[in-house]
Design a protein around this motif. Structure first.
Motif, PDB file in Angstrom:
ATOM      1  N   LEU A 127      -9.516  33.322  -0.192  1.00 45.14           N
ATOM      2  CA  LEU A 127     -10.527  34.320  -0.536  1.00 45.14           C
ATOM      3  C   LEU A 127     -11.364  33.798  -1.688  1.00 45.14           C
ATOM      4  CD1 LEU A 127     -11.500  37.228   0.097  1.00 45.14           C
ATOM      5  CD2 LEU A 127      -9.881  38.044  -1.619  1.00 45.14           C
ATOM      6  N   LEU A 128     -12.669  33.675  -1.484  1.00 46.22           N
ATOM      7  CA  LEU A 128     -13.552  33.276  -2.577  1.00 46.22           C
ATOM      8  C   LEU A 128     -13.481  34.344  -3.651  1.00 46.22           C
ATOM      9  CD1 LEU A 128     -16.691  32.009  -0.611  1.00 46.22           C
ATOM     10  CD2 LEU A 128     -14.727  30.690  -1.414  1.00 46.22           C
ATOM     11  N   PRO A 129     -13.218  33.970  -4.918  1.00 48.43           N
ATOM     12  CA  PRO A 129     -12.838  34.978  -5.913  1.00 48.43           C
ATOM     13  C   PRO A 129     -13.958  35.509  -6.802  1.00 48.43           C
ATOM     14  CG  PRO A 129     -12.345  32.821  -6.777  1.00 48.43           C
ATOM     15  CD  PRO A 129     -12.976  32.611  -5.412  1.00 48.43           C
ATOM     16  N   VAL A 172     -12.280  33.250   3.854  1.00 48.40           N
ATOM     17  CA  VAL A 172     -12.461  31.968   4.535  1.00 48.40           C
ATOM     18  C   VAL A 172     -11.199  31.724   5.355  1.00 48.40           C
ATOM     19  CG1 VAL A 172     -12.838  29.498   4.271  1.00 48.40           C
ATOM     20  CG2 VAL A 172     -13.886  31.096   2.647  1.00 48.40           C
ATOM     21  N   GLY A 173     -11.354  31.498   6.676  1.00 46.68           N
ATOM     22  CA  GLY A 173     -10.206  31.319   7.543  1.00 46.68           C
ATOM     23  C   GLY A 173      -9.784  32.622   8.177  1.00 46.68           C
ATOM     24  N   ARG A 174      -8.642  32.581   8.857  1.00 49.76           N
ATOM     25  CA  ARG A 174      -8.140  33.763   9.563  1.00 49.76           C
ATOM     26  C   ARG A 174      -7.610  34.786   8.571  1.00 49.76           C
ATOM     27  NH1 ARG A 174      -4.002  31.717  14.009  1.00 49.76           N
ATOM     28  NH2 ARG A 174      -3.194  30.624  12.174  1.00 49.76           N
ATOM     29  N   VAL A 175      -8.177  35.969   8.604  1.00 56.00           N
ATOM     30  CA  VAL A 175      -7.782  37.016   7.661  1.00 56.00           C
ATOM     31  C   VAL A 175      -6.444  37.616   8.093  1.00 56.00           C
ATOM     32  CG1 VAL A 175      -8.398  39.226   6.619  1.00 56.00           C
ATOM     33  CG2 VAL A 175     -10.181  37.532   7.146  1.00 56.00           C
ATOM     34  N   PRO A 176      -5.429  37.558   7.246  1.00 56.31           N
ATOM     35  CA  PRO A 176      -4.117  38.084   7.639  1.00 56.31           C
ATOM     36  C   PRO A 176      -4.068  39.608   7.546  1.00 56.31           C
ATOM     37  CG  PRO A 176      -4.020  37.266   5.396  1.00 56.31           C
ATOM     38  CD  PRO A 176      -5.411  36.954   5.905  1.00 56.31           C
ATOM     39  N   ALA A 177      -3.248  40.199   8.396  1.00 52.53           N
ATOM     40  CA  ALA A 177      -3.049  41.642   8.330  1.00 52.53           C
ATOM     41  C   ALA A 177      -2.105  42.020   7.193  1.00 52.53           C
ATOM     42  CB  ALA A 177      -2.498  42.145   9.662  1.00 52.53           C
ATOM     43  N   ASP A 178      -1.224  41.105   6.838  1.00 49.29           N
ATOM     44  CA  ASP A 178      -0.235  41.364   5.793  1.00 49.29           C
ATOM     45  C   ASP A 178      -0.920  41.378   4.421  1.00 49.29           C
ATOM     46  OD1 ASP A 178       1.958  41.501   4.140  1.00 49.29           O
ATOM     47  OD2 ASP A 178       2.536  39.405   4.422  1.00 49.29           O
ATOM     48  N   ARG A 191      -8.529  18.624   0.886  1.00 50.58           N
ATOM     49  CA  ARG A 191      -9.020  19.326   2.075  1.00 50.58           C
ATOM     50  C   ARG A 191      -9.299  20.792   1.752  1.00 50.58           C
ATOM     51  NH1 ARG A 191      -6.618  22.709   5.605  1.00 50.58           N
ATOM     52  NH2 ARG A 191      -4.543  22.264   4.761  1.00 50.58           N
ATOM     53  N   LEU A 192      -8.368  21.415   1.076  1.00 51.88           N
ATOM     54  CA  LEU A 192      -8.566  22.817   0.705  1.00 51.88           C
ATOM     55  C   LEU A 192      -9.785  22.976  -0.201  1.00 51.88           C
ATOM     56  CD1 LEU A 192      -4.939  24.065   0.012  1.00 51.88           C
ATOM     57  CD2 LEU A 192      -6.479  24.908   1.788  1.00 51.88           C
ATOM     58  N   LEU A 193      -9.931  22.069  -1.160  1.00 48.04           N
ATOM     59  CA  LEU A 193     -11.051  22.162  -2.086  1.00 48.04           C
ATOM     60  C   LEU A 193     -12.383  21.990  -1.355  1.00 48.04           C
ATOM     61  CD1 LEU A 193     -11.973  22.450  -5.049  1.00 48.04           C
ATOM     62  CD2 LEU A 193     -11.902  19.957  -5.199  1.00 48.04           C
ATOM     63  N   VAL A 213     -15.309  24.727  -1.545  1.00 46.06           N
ATOM     64  CA  VAL A 213     -16.627  24.457  -2.101  1.00 46.06           C
ATOM     65  C   VAL A 213     -17.709  24.637  -1.039  1.00 46.06           C
ATOM     66  CG1 VAL A 213     -18.100  22.715  -3.172  1.00 46.06           C
ATOM     67  CG2 VAL A 213     -15.730  22.972  -3.921  1.00 46.06           C
ATOM     68  N   ASP A 214     -17.441  24.160   0.192  1.00 45.41           N
ATOM     69  CA  ASP A 214     -18.409  24.332   1.273  1.00 45.41           C
ATOM     70  C   ASP A 214     -18.700  25.816   1.504  1.00 45.41           C
ATOM     71  OD1 ASP A 214     -18.695  21.645   1.619  1.00 45.41           O
ATOM     72  OD2 ASP A 214     -17.433  21.527   3.419  1.00 45.41           O
ATOM     73  N   ALA A 215     -17.643  26.624   1.539  1.00 51.05           N
ATOM     74  CA  ALA A 215     -17.825  28.051   1.768  1.00 51.05           C
ATOM     75  C   ALA A 215     -18.523  28.721   0.595  1.00 51.05           C
ATOM     76  CB  ALA A 215     -16.468  28.714   2.014  1.00 51.05           C
ATOM     77  N   ALA A 216     -18.199  28.268  -0.613  1.00 51.50           N
ATOM     78  CA  ALA A 216     -18.786  28.892  -1.797  1.00 51.50           C
ATOM     79  C   ALA A 216     -20.259  28.587  -1.956  1.00 51.50           C
ATOM     80  CB  ALA A 216     -18.034  28.453  -3.046  1.00 51.50           C
ATOM     81  N   THR A 217     -20.684  27.412  -1.487  1.00 52.18           N
ATOM     82  CA  THR A 217     -22.047  26.987  -1.712  1.00 52.18           C
ATOM     83  C   THR A 217     -22.946  27.144  -0.494  1.00 52.18           C
ATOM     84  OG1 THR A 217     -21.373  24.699  -1.226  1.00 52.18           O
ATOM     85  CG2 THR A 217     -21.441  25.373  -3.537  1.00 52.18           C
ATOM     86  N   HIS A 218     -22.389  27.634   0.606  1.00 54.17           N
ATOM     87  CA  HIS A 218     -23.181  27.878   1.821  1.00 54.17           C
ATOM     88  C   HIS A 218     -22.912  29.307   2.288  1.00 54.17           C
ATOM     89  CE1 HIS A 218     -22.829  23.475   1.738  1.00 54.17           C
ATOM     90  NE2 HIS A 218     -24.035  23.490   2.275  1.00 54.17           N
TER      91      HIS A 218
END
Length: 502
Positions: A340-342, A361-367, A490-492, A496-501
């Motif tokens: 989750l972008l914070p 970002v990614g599959r949102v969990p139900a839990d 990889r996670l970073l 960063v890609d999600a945060a800046t796009h």
């Protein structure tokens, strides 16, 4: 030797009685940070609690959040509530100041980016909306300054807090300005009489008898220790070039001590600040984000607001547990592992974006536990991003490769968060054992400046390095087993890609 340290935070006011030789708090009392009109009363009660039945302290040090204060009248009484760093009331006024003097020129002069959080913009706002509070016969008191005023009757500050106002010039290490800047003050209709006197590192003022000081020996020295994150870094031993502190609280601040000043334009473009250490002898880079403990509070209010207090506490405890191997394994192996972008209220650094908001970002969990842990992943990666950019600005390699001192209450309270930090950071991460580093740092500086010690002690730290098993806040972070545990790069990159796009 006992010394009092005071920490005026965004959330809590803490008073600690500190054993200087051991660099540890022997007694701590805390209360929600009161509004300015109640500060003196609450401070007196906390002092009574920590000093009851114990030897008298030899000095007092006060640290606080920066960019927060209140006008006081000629009677030293506060006029209104805190004008806080996170209110954004001065955004348009900051833009006007930048247009007048030049955004790059202001940063080069002060080390601070023109934004709505700086007091200079707040003072411009006051001139327009409440000129009688400050511009007529008032004076500005920062949070630490108001505590020292209650203890000593003198309105003073230090260079680390003055430096966050954008009305104080950066100066050279070891040759700091002794006052706020007349030109910058005049630009918002103020003069030297409206702001505190700036104490040089090493200067103190004496306690005077009064309602807040009944439990303190008259005349003992009081020091404005400074900006809370800088004081915590000092307590953690981050005092030489190349040392790095990651200070966690409601906000998170990463600080790297430097040998010399970097070029200012790239620092400003990254949304960071250039400062001087609490001793005033070295430059440092500061990167701050409001999305730390405040982001966790936001998540609980947003996603668990309908739960009872005990249910929310249980949820937070479950998400903080570092021993769920299934979740760690999923984070390692799933290409679309949830994070989750914070950015709760915009991103200050890196790549400043005032419009940034939390985004999955990614599959949102139900839990809900997994969802909250996704926020912790985002917070750890946000800090890693700041560390990488700060290392580049400091002239280091593109991969940050020194060790970091991690400190603050959330680091102890949330073992999963702490473990994530250790796993996504290229170099070793050390957890500072002292749980009140700001108050302890304020006390250590007070002892040093009062001449009670030659060089303040360094708090103990313990490595928190994957794959070692360590004890963090009473919960063991278990060994993950052989092989790479997290592909942090990889996670970073995903983060960063999600945060800046958008």
């Amino acid at each position: 030797m006992l010394v009092v340290g005071v920490d005026v935070g965004t959330t809590n006011l803490k008073v600690a009685l500190v054993d200087v030789e051991q660099a540890r708090a022997v007694a701590v009392a805390a209360a929600p940070t009161p509004q300015p009109g109640d500060l003196s009363t609450v401070l007196a009660a906390l002092l009574t609690r920590v000093l009851d039945g114990r030897p008298a302290p030899r000095a007092v040090g006060v640290a606080s959040m920066a960019e927060t204060g209140v006008p006081v009248g000629p009677d030293d009484e506060p006029r209104g509530a805190w004008l806080r760093w996170d209110a954004h009331r001065g955004d348009t006024h900051a833009d006007a100041l930048a247009a007048r003097w030049g955004r790059a020129e202001l940063f080069a002069a002060t080390g601070v980016r023109a934004s709505g959080k700086v007091p200079l913009a707040t003072w411009a706002w006051l001139r327009e909306h409440a000129p009688g509070w400050l511009h007529d016969d008032g004076r500005w008191a920062g949070a630490a300054d108001l505590v020292v005023l209650a203890l000593t009757g003198r309105l003073v500050t230090d260079h680390t807090l003055a430096g966050r106002t954008m009305a104080y010039r950066l100066g050279r290490p070891g040759r700091l300005p002794d006052a706020f800047d007349d030109e910058l003050l005049a630009g918002v209709g103020l003069a030297a009489r409206h702001v505190p006197r700036v104490l040089a590192p090493g200067q103190t003022v004496p306690v005077r008898p009064g309602p807040a000081t009944a439990d303190l020996p008259p005349g003992i020295p009081v020091t404005v220790a400074g900006h809370d994150h800088a004081v915590a870094a000092f307590a953690a031993g981050v005092r030489q070039p190349g040392r790095v502190a990651d200070s966690l609280g409601t906000a998170e601040v990463v600080c790297t001590v430097l040998e010399g000043d970097p070029a200012p334009d790239p620092v400003a473009a990254a949304g960071m600040s250039l400062v001087r250490t609490v001793r005033g002898d070295l430059p440092a880079l500061v990167a701050g984000t409001s999305s730390a403990g405040g982001a966790v509070a936001w998540w609980l209010a947003t996603y668990a607001g309908d739960l009872a207090d005990d249910e929310r506490a249980h949820l937070l405890a479950a998400a903080s547990d570092a021993r769920d191997d299934d979740w760690w394994r999923a984070l390692r192996t799933q290409e679309d592992a949830f994070l989750l972008l914070p950015s709760v209220a915009g991103r200050q650094t890196p790549a400043p974006d005032p419009g940034a908001r939390p985004r999955p970002v990614g599959r949102v969990p139900a839990d809900p536990v997994a969802h909250l842990r996704g926020l912790l992943v985002g917070l750890a990666l946000q800090a890693r991003w700041m560390l990488d950019v700060q290392a580049e600005l400091a002239g280091g390699a593109s991969r940050w490769d020194t060790d970091v001192r991690l400190l603050g209450g959330p680091a102890h309270a949330n073992p999963a968060w702490t473990r994530l930090k250790g796993m996504v950071t290229p170099g070793p991460v050390h957890l500072v054992l002292e749980r009140e580093p700001v108050a302890v740092g304020a006390a250590l500086l007070a002892a040093e400046r009062a001449g009670l010690v030659d060089d303040a002690a360094v708090t103990a730290a313990v490595p928190v390095e994957e794959p070692a098993a360590v004890s963090v806040g009473g919960a063991a972070a278990l060994r993950p087993g052989p092989g790479p545990w997290l592909d942090a790069d990889r996670l970073l990159t995903r983060f960063v890609d999600a945060a800046t796009h958008a």
